[in-house]
Design a protein around this motif. Structure first.
Motif: not given
Length: 167
Positions: A34, A46, A91, A93-94
């Motif tokens: 992620g 991010r 956090s 996930t993809p």
């Protein structure tokens, strides 16, 4: 990192690693863990990670490049796979990054994919079990999203009629 059975080149210094190799390595990190976790590993946010992976940032800052290069060299030296890194904070996930927004659309896409898999005559027996697990996983992830309501608009203020101000 390298596909097709090729062995990746070993680098001795972070400064000799080309930017495309760093970009591919960071993309693998993002796919495995992620955006947030990948960003934490190199001490960046991010959004910065997303922009670099997407190619919107051509060359990272030298300090970022150094952290990313040293991480790549460390992984090569230990022979680690990206997924073996312990990251403390959870956090998204993809999956949320590649599936459409909204639980209904995401589950619809998953069901359509697995329907196509089941049509194949060599589909494994575990297909339905994997589909159910994935649907449960996606449902729990999407249920953790905070739905923000549209801001409430107050009723328009009424003006006092002229001439009645003194009453």
């Amino acid at each position: 990192m390298a596909g097709g059975g090729e062995s990746p080149r070993r680098y001795s210094s972070w400064s000799e690693i080309p930017v495309p190799v760093l970009r591919a390595f960071l993309a693998e990190l993002v796919q495995e863990m992620g955006l947030r976790e990948a960003g934490r590993l190199i001490e960046r946010g991010r959004e910065q990670v997303r922009k670099f992976v997407a190619g919107k940032i051509e060359a990272p800052h030298p300090r970022t490049r150094e952290k990313l290069g040293n991480l790549l060299i460390e992984r090569q030296g230990r022979g680690d796979r990206v997924a073996e890194t312990l990251v403390q904070a959870p956090s998204a996930t993809p999956l949320k990054l590649i599936l459409p927004k909204g639980l209904e659309r995401a589950t619809g896409d998953i069901r359509a994919m697995f329907a196509l898999i089941r049509k194949h005559r060599d589909a494994p027996e575990t297909t339905t079990g994997v589909e159910q697990w994935l649907l449960r996983h996606v449902k729990s992830e999407y249920s953790s999203e905070q739905a923000y309501a549209a801001p409430k608009r107050g009723a328009p203020r009424k003006r006092a009629p002229k001439g009645k101000a003194g009453e």
